[in-house]
Design an enzyme around this catalytic site. Structure first.
Site, PDB file in Angstrom:
ATOM      1  N   LYS A 112       0.823  -1.171  -0.060  1.00 43.80           N
ATOM      2  CA  LYS A 112       0.005   0.087   0.028  1.00 43.80           C
ATOM      3  C   LYS A 112       0.700   1.357  -0.108  1.00 43.80           C
ATOM      4  CE  LYS A 112      -4.202  -1.943   1.800  1.00 43.80           C
ATOM      5  NZ  LYS A 112      -4.051  -3.392   1.869  1.00 43.80           N
TER       6      LYS A 112
HETATM    7  C1  LIG Z   1      -4.694  -4.254   1.234  1.00 47.02           C
HETATM    8  C2  LIG Z   1      -3.946  -5.733   1.210  1.00 47.02           C
HETATM    9  C3  LIG Z   1      -4.201  -6.523   0.023  1.00 47.02           C
HETATM   10  C4  LIG Z   1      -5.393  -6.619  -0.813  1.00 47.02           C
HETATM   11  O1  LIG Z   1      -5.352  -6.017  -1.611  1.00 47.02           O
HETATM   12  P1  LIG Z   1      -6.270  -5.244  -2.650  1.00 47.02           P
HETATM   13  O2  LIG Z   1      -6.164  -4.042  -3.540  1.00 47.02           O
HETATM   14  O3  LIG Z   1      -7.587  -4.796  -1.698  1.00 47.02           O
HETATM   15  O4  LIG Z   1      -7.171  -6.312  -3.431  1.00 47.02           O
HETATM   16  C5  LIG Z   1      -3.297  -7.887   0.080  1.00 47.02           C
HETATM   17  N1  LIG Z   1      -2.314  -7.854   0.754  1.00 47.02           N
HETATM   18  C6  LIG Z   1      -1.961  -7.076   1.679  1.00 47.02           C
HETATM   19  C7  LIG Z   1      -0.852  -7.482   2.553  1.00 47.02           C
HETATM   20  C8  LIG Z   1      -2.651  -5.956   1.944  1.00 47.02           C
HETATM   21  O5  LIG Z   1      -2.353  -4.900   2.942  1.00 47.02           O
END
Ligand SMILES: *Cc1c(COP(=O)(O)O)cnc(C)c1O
Length: 466
Positions: A112
């Protein structure tokens, strides 16, 4: 570049407004009116660029009427300069033609950061230009909150208030939020659960009168277009590193709200040869049930070892449904209104069209742990539980062993020590050196009752110019 709503009724907006707006006024999500398309020759000419240079080429068409090229370049250099690995998103090989793209070298050790480090800078840039201020308010059960706080810590025109359920997030995750120093950063521990936090945020967005009209709320949740945009870049980067665009690639993506994998779908539409996208879910498998049987139906939330993928509906999936319906906003609106009442399907030919590119698998906690253990024993490489789900699904769904299969490594294993312990390994995942003193850093947060009026009063009192 203009942006239109997936439900066809809200006005089209430019990049700046889309950045500051969450949901469109008709309840839809904003998508670009048309996508840039790059020729193979052009993509090929990007070989050897740094991550930040590549990011400029891929993203600039989306922002060109809002930000001068030089300013955007500087912003990208700063954004990706804070990552701890020189390559920003390095590849690690697991087996013949099988790879993990490590997206966890940013400040909070999860993918993220790629989007939220940029989003903070974009927000501050646009707000400076407009002489505006916003209060970001969000609820988190872990990953998003810390990445948002890190992304906004240097913003002059943003105060950020993140609500987390008191004593219900892991210590690593709490400390990643509460040890960030900055006058504009406010952590609130609510004596309640995650749903209580989310409800308070929702109510506050619905009625912002507690701010007295002096500032406004903004959201940085996963439906924000700028987050998706930033995630397109690493598909290009991984492909170029492995011989693209002269060979096609397959990607397996640990999926919750469908943001990360939707970015891969866009990369393909922008000209990058991608022959397969694997949707990897945990037991919260609404997307897997849809892809395997054309039935879209909400189930109860399950708590799993991969909490960042614990969702009931995938908000960004609406963006794919919009394309599958020939960009007919009225059809999407009707489908999703029906989906709120019970199970829905789409026309068979539309579903088959999606299946040409997408495969899916749902992986339970036991198989997640088995995968972590197996990969560690064979490769001495430790996967976090989300990435483990991606690797497992990649192996189950793989169509062609001659096509490189790249699993997105979405988090560093040290963020999820419980899952590693549960997999029976005695090895303890270590935090990287730049985070090693996390447990000695000073924490700052305020514990508040589970009461929306109290939380709103706190925000009204503590934002910068209150
Ligand atoms: C947010 C997140 C996901 C999922 O991502 P999306 O874009 O919501 O599909 C997967 N793995 C981790 C570690 C995350 O923080």
């Amino acid at each position: 570049m203009r942006y239109i709503s997936t439900r066809g009724e809200a006005p089209a907006l430019g990049f700046e407004d889309v950045l500051l707006t969450g949901l469109a006024s008709d309840g839809g999500l904003y998508v670009p009116e048309s996508l840039p398309h790059f020729s193979l020759e052009e993509i090929r000419s990007w070989r050897g660029l740094s991550y930040s240079e590549l990011a400029f080429n891929v993203m600039y068409p989306f922002v060109d009427d809002a930000i001068p090229a030089e300013d955007f370049r500087t912003m990208l250099d700063e954004t990706y300069g804070v990552f701890a690995h020189q390559a920003v998103a390095p590849l690690v090989q697991l087996d013949t033609n099988e790879w993990v793209l490590e997206l966890f070298h940013g400040p909070t050790l999860a993918f993220k950061d790629f989007a939220l480090q940029l989003l903070g800078r974009l927000l501050d840039y646009v707000l400076e230009k407009r002489k505006q201020h916003v209060v970001i308010m969000g609820a988190t059960s872990g990953d998003t909150g810390s990445a948002a706080i890190e992304g906004c810590r240097r913003c002059e025109h943003v105060d950020i208030f993140i609500l987390h359920p008191h004593q219900r997030v892991s210590e690593v995750q709490r400390r990643q939020m509460t040890t960030v120093q900055g006058d504009n950063i406010h952590n609130i521990a609510v004596k309640g659960n995650f749903d209580d936090c989310q409800r308070m945020v929702k109510e506050s967005f619905g009625d912002q009168s507690f701010l007295g009209g002096k500032t406004q709320l903004a959201a940085v949740n996963s439906i924000n277009w700028a987050r998706i945009m930033a995630q397109i870049v690493y598909y290009f980067q991984a492909s170029l590193a492995l011989g693209g665009p002269d060979r096609s690639m397959a990607f397996s993506v640990p999926t919750g709200n469908f943001g990360d994998i939707f970015a891969g779908y866009l990369a393909k539409k922008m000209g990058l040869p991608i022959s397969q996208l694997v949707i990897a879910t945990n037991r919260n498998d609404i997307l897997h049930r849809f892809m395997s049987g054309n039935k879209y139906e909400q189930h109860q939330l399950e708590h799993t070892l991969s909490p960042s993928m614990d969702i009931m509906v995938s908000s960004n999936f609406e963006r794919l449904l919009f394309d599958l319906h020939g960009r007919d906003g009225a059809a999407v609106k009707k489908l999703l209104e029906n989906a709120a009442k019970g199970p829905v399907s789409i026309e068979d030919y539309r579903w088959r069209h999606a299946r040409k590119l997408f495969d899916s698998d749902a992986v339970d906690d036991k198989t997640t742990c088995d995968t972590i253990r197996e990969i560690y024993e064979r490769n001495e490489y430790l996967l976090d539980p989300h990435t483990a789900i991606g690797v497992r699904a990649a192996r189950t769904c793989r169509r062609d062993p001659a096509v490189p299969m790249i699993t997105l490594g979405t988090a560093h294993p040290a963020k999820f020590p419980d899952a590693i312990a549960e997999s029976g390994l005695s090895v303890k995942p270590q935090l990287p050196a730049h985070m090693a003193d996390l447990f000695e850093r000073e924490e700052r947060y305020t514990v508040l009752d589970n009461d929306v009026a109290g939380v709103q009063a706190f925000i009204a009192k503590h934002w910068k110019n209150a």
